[in-house]
Enzyme design. Sequence first.
Site, PDB file in Angstrom:
ATOM      1  N   SER A  39     -51.509 -45.112  47.002  1.00 19.87           N
ATOM      2  CA  SER A  39     -52.309 -45.753  45.975  1.00 19.87           C
ATOM      3  C   SER A  39     -52.884 -47.068  46.483  1.00 19.87           C
ATOM      4  O   SER A  39     -53.684 -47.072  47.411  1.00 19.87           O
ATOM      5  CB  SER A  39     -51.449 -45.951  44.709  1.00 19.87           C
ATOM      6  OG  SER A  39     -52.262 -46.336  43.641  1.00 19.87           O
TER       7      SER A  39
ATOM      8  N   GLU B 114     -58.171 -39.503  46.764  1.00 15.99           N
ATOM      9  CA  GLU B 114     -57.322 -39.282  45.590  1.00 15.99           C
ATOM     10  C   GLU B 114     -57.565 -40.407  44.606  1.00 15.99           C
ATOM     11  O   GLU B 114     -58.050 -41.474  44.976  1.00 15.99           O
ATOM     12  CB  GLU B 114     -55.842 -39.188  46.006  1.00 15.99           C
ATOM     13  CG  GLU B 114     -55.269 -40.447  46.640  1.00 15.99           C
ATOM     14  CD  GLU B 114     -54.500 -41.331  45.673  1.00 15.99           C
ATOM     15  OE1 GLU B 114     -54.419 -40.995  44.473  1.00 15.99           O
ATOM     16  OE2 GLU B 114     -54.018 -42.388  46.104  1.00 15.99           O
TER      17      GLU B 114
ATOM     18  N   HIS C 276     -51.656 -39.019  42.676  1.00 20.43           N
ATOM     19  CA  HIS C 276     -50.808 -39.545  41.610  1.00 20.43           C
ATOM     20  C   HIS C 276     -50.113 -38.497  40.765  1.00 20.43           C
ATOM     21  O   HIS C 276     -49.384 -38.843  39.840  1.00 20.43           O
ATOM     22  CB  HIS C 276     -51.620 -40.497  40.733  1.00 20.43           C
ATOM     23  CG  HIS C 276     -51.864 -41.818  41.395  1.00 20.43           C
ATOM     24  ND1 HIS C 276     -52.654 -41.961  42.502  1.00 20.43           N
ATOM     25  CD2 HIS C 276     -51.387 -43.063  41.100  1.00 20.43           C
ATOM     26  CE1 HIS C 276     -52.674 -43.230  42.862  1.00 20.43           C
ATOM     27  NE2 HIS C 276     -51.923 -43.932  42.038  1.00 20.43           N
TER      28      HIS C 276
END
Lengths: 332, 360
Positions: free
Chosen positions: A118, A235, A303
């Site tokens: 992330s 992502e 995620h």
Amino acid sequence: MSEIKNIIKPRKITKGAHIRIIAPARSMGILSQDLKKSTIERVEKFGFKLSFGKHIDEKDDFNSSSINSRIEDLHDAFSDGNVDAILTVIGGYNSNQLLDYIDYDLIKKNPKIICGFSDITAIANAITVKTGMVIYLGPHFSSWGMEQGFEYSIENFTNCCMKEASYSLLPSNSWSDDPWYIDQKNREFVTNNGYQVLNPGHALGRIVGGHVRCLNALQGTGYWPVLDDSILILEEDAEINPALFDRQLQSLIHQSDFKGVRGILIGRFQKETTMTIDLLKKIVETKKELRDIPIIANVDIGHTTPQATMPIGGSMEIEADSNKAKIIIIEH
Amino acid sequence: MEKISFNQLENLEERESTHNVYGKEKFSAEDAKKHVETIINDFGDHFGSLGYREEEPVLISSGVDSTVRFVGSPISVLKPYFIEGKIPNPGIFMHQDCIRTKNINKLLDDDFNPAWGSYFPNMGAITGPERIHEGCMEAFDFFEKKLSVSKKNILIRVSSTDQDLLGICRKRFEENNLEIDKKSLSYYRHKLGIDGVWGRNCNIALRNFDGNGFSDVGNLIIIENESSQLCLEISIGPSTSLKQMHGLDHVQDCTPVVGLELIDKKYRRKLEDAIVTSTVLFREGLRPFGQNARNRILKKYIKAISYFRIKCDLTTDELPIVISNFEKREFGEVDELVSPVMVEFIKFFEKDLLNKGSDV
């Protein structure tokens, strides 16, 4: 523009390795005591010894800590000869604050595995750009607290960070998007339909990318990874929606070296994003620059859980046609 | 006793062509690395004992010398010392692995038979401009005293326009040992990639093992600019020296790739070259990615492996074994072999090569 550095692969770790936990984005202080305790137990039970950065529990108005504190913990982890690898606590929003303060020579001289995802995308790509060292986008320290549905994550972390051989990245059997950290017992798992080929083709490239908005925040900086001969990993989290993703993707396409992208992997979107495969196909179809690039979606990166570990700066081969998609992590 | 002339000696040795004039034998692939290491250690011992300081080698792909894509000579590393006039007394020496990529553009040409491999170890030293005479003598001593090469097996190729070098050589050698002005002037000149700086060289050649002719193994280069001499560079090739003294078929026998002996001679040395060069560069962390010149050159070598594998009917099962055996023998027991990764790249490019045709 930066040039591609010679690859530096950190030494693989084994059970018994000493792992330093640091918090370059949000603080460990945001984890509940129960989760912290159970996560430590699970990591230690797996076979790793743990130590923690000095400033890991500091918590400011943004649930993070000062640049100095985070940099000190990062540098300590790399310079401490007793530390074998580093896990980040959790993601967040501000790890790109650190990029100008990182001692890249220190890292180059003391290469070791560092893994998180992330917001860690910013650090991962920057370190790879500046040093050539492979950085791992995979489970945070906090991810290890997951009691169910973590086996695929561990298997792929093991393949990527604990073994040398190339391997096929297979899709998980099932996935989940529930807040597992709130209720570990009542989990909702969805059967995985496998990879979705949006464009066919065959490509080999250097692995670049991660969380799309974190990656795009590097545009125009000295930390932007060269896209020549790259396989782009994309992502997103629950804050994105289809239109916003389209904007981010378009922004990537506008990069002068985007023509060097050889293939794209797109991670599974969280339910809250309202992204569907049909919408994603439509987004891709509108962009002529993507027509000749193999694209595989619904990959276990990002995620939703479980998640694969991606070696940023490593290399990957992808082969996609209407019947099957194959992802081989060659160098990690 | 009548003194035998140089020409008579040559004729005598021609008749004894099966005899190695150095009294040495060819060495096996297994022993090649040991021989290379020994001569490099000899060089270090020789110049170290004279007080020269040792300089550490750098990665071939380090980009330490912006005038070349890969380090092709120790002088790339030693340049700062003479440019800044900071050569320690009496000098500096080093061993440096090198790559020169002239071969790659002609590698797929069946009529091209490279005399040298792209990758080679090299030994170099520099000494200050006030020690040019001593430096030359020390280089000659290396051959005569350290390697025990008889003077009769040494030939110095020198230009009469370089009276300083010629004068030094005449103090050491007989006229028989000198070959003057037999080459074009460019042979005696060196470019260094620095504006206004050039080199004037004489070359040291060793007699071929069978007594017939000579081949260059090193050179002595006076580096200078318009106003002054900057240093003497001593450059000696371990593999060229070993080839001469041991009667090797090719310099690449110093870094042999076992398992290619039976393939078509037309391709063998070129496939060897591609395998050796690619392995060395992969081990340095370079990959055939991107538009940087170094990466693109590596891509050409990797594609060349694919090309020759197909030409030589080397199976996809055999190739990884050949490459990994070379890597293990050349680099010893290392934590991680690059050969499996190389093979993945080769397979990929091979597929491309078959699909699209060669663009090497």
